[in-house]
Enzyme design. Structure first.
Site, PDB file in Angstrom:
ATOM      1  N   LYS A  53      12.885   0.581  -1.761  1.00  0.00           N
ATOM      2  CA  LYS A  53      12.214  -0.439  -1.136  1.00  0.00           C
ATOM      3  C   LYS A  53      12.162  -1.608  -1.654  1.00  0.00           C
ATOM      4  CE  LYS A  53       9.437   3.354   1.109  1.00  0.00           C
ATOM      5  NZ  LYS A  53       8.330   4.067   1.066  1.00  0.00           N
ATOM      6  N   GLN A  97       2.646   4.530  -2.092  1.00  0.00           N
ATOM      7  CA  GLN A  97       3.920   5.925  -1.659  1.00  0.00           C
ATOM      8  C   GLN A  97       3.291   7.053  -1.787  1.00  0.00           C
ATOM      9  OE1 GLN A  97       6.873   5.161  -1.315  1.00  0.00           O
ATOM     10  NE2 GLN A  97       7.297   7.382  -1.040  1.00  0.00           N
ATOM     11  N   ASP A 120       2.854   0.382   6.566  1.00  0.00           N
ATOM     12  CA  ASP A 120       3.132   1.443   6.826  1.00  0.00           C
ATOM     13  C   ASP A 120       2.699   2.087   8.141  1.00  0.00           C
ATOM     14  OD1 ASP A 120       4.818   2.687   5.186  1.00  0.00           O
ATOM     15  OD2 ASP A 120       3.603   3.494   3.813  1.00  0.00           O
TER      16      ASP A 120
END
Ligand code: NAP
Length: 290
Positions: A53, A97, A120
């Site tokens: 990412k 994460q 997200d």
């Protein structure tokens, strides 16, 4: 029939170029699109996702703020860092994460992120907006799947879509997105409680596998001419490779590709789209357009 292979890598590359152009424009106006990435612990798969990412962000000219915490970090300390990032005007998006170390409550952590920075799309406010069809951040993997289907101009209205797997990050939001009026598919969401799974999958014009089991979907479960999207990313032991493993999807690719009309490969299908959609969300957060 031999399926058309959907090239997620190429579509994602195009999106990433567009992201770089949007980033350059934002920078001209004095905004540097910035994503804070929080990683707790040193799980090798998570580390590699985070690196992927951050590399994509850098290639698009975007900034990442690296927050690496030990696996022993307390829930309170993690919530404090989120709080600081929520209040930092130079940070546009916050990504935690997953999975988190077992002693930390994932729900609490996700709920602590400011919904305006929830790139997200996992915050309950983002999920609520998605279900109600209101503007908000969409979760990257399901959004990437929809983008691919649109890019290949695959007709979805009126079709029968079957989604395998009901996780909060893939199956459930995908089922929701596909059943909205703008897409107009009729959706069946399958899970371990589904009776006679193959009978359900055989009905699918669009079959999406997100179960996390290598080669779970075999050719005898697929209708001739179906569109098959493989979200699965599974590590399968393979001593002949450098790392000792290779990646396998949830679909038995070769035989299923003989029956399907379109299919996504693993790697190179849905995976690259997830990161491309993340970049879009960070840009939207930086532009203040969500
Ligand atoms: P998950 O949270 O483990 O959920 C798996 C789902 O599959 C669950 O709903 C489970 O049902 C269902 N399932 C498992 N075995 C089944 C069976 N035998 N029959 C019917 N349903 C079954 O997985 P996830 O996070 O959604 O991930 C799924 C896969 O996608 C994984 O391989 C993951 O690595 C991959 N993934 C890829 C990306 C990407 O960027 N490409 C992103 C996210 C995930 P129950 O709910 O009944 O347990």
């Amino acid at each position: 029939m031999a399926a058309i292979i959907i090239d997620g890598k190429a579509v994602a590359a195009k999106l990433r170029l567009q992201a770089a152009e949007r980033t350059a424009k934002l920078k001209e106006r004095g905004t540097r699109p910035t994503l804070a990435v929080i990683l707790a612990g040193e799980d090798p798969a998570s580390l590699s996702y985070v690196r992927g990412k951050e590399k994509a962000l850098a290639e698009a000219g975007m900034e990442s703020r690296d927050i690496r915490l030990p696996a022993s970090v307390s829930e309170g300390a993690l919530l404090d860092s989120i709080d600081r990032l929520n209040g930092d005007p130079l940070v546009h998006g916050i990504l935690v994460q997953l999975p988190l170390p077992a002693h930390i409550r994932e729900d609490r952590v996700i709920a602590a992120i400011d919904p305006a920075k929830d790139v997200d799309g996992f915050h309950p406010v983002s999920v609520g907006n998605m279900v109600l069809g209101r503007p908000g951040f969409l979760p990257c993997t399901p959004h990437g799947v929809l983008f691919l289907l649109r890019e290949y101009k695959i007709p979805l209205a009126g079709t029968r879509a079957v989604v395998l797997g009901r996780s909060n990050i893939v199956g459930t939001p995908l089922a929701n997105m596909l059943s909205r009026r703008e897409v107009n598919a009729t959706v069946t969401l399958c899970h371990t409680g589904t009776r006679d799974l193959a009978a359900r999958t055989m009905e699918a014009d669009l079959l999406i596998a997100a179960v996390g089991k290598p080669r779970f979907v075999t050719a005898d479960m697929v209708k001739e001419g179906a569109v098959v999207i493989d979200v699965g990313v599974n590590r399968v032991e393979d001593p002949s490779t450098k790392n000792g493993y290779r990646l396998s999807g949830d679909v038995d690719f070769g035989p299923v590709a003989e029956k399907a009309s379109y299919i996504t490969p693993v790697p190179g299908g849905v995976g690259p789209m997830t990161i491309a959609m993340l970049l879009q969300n960070v840009l939207e957060a930086a532009e203040g357009s969500v």
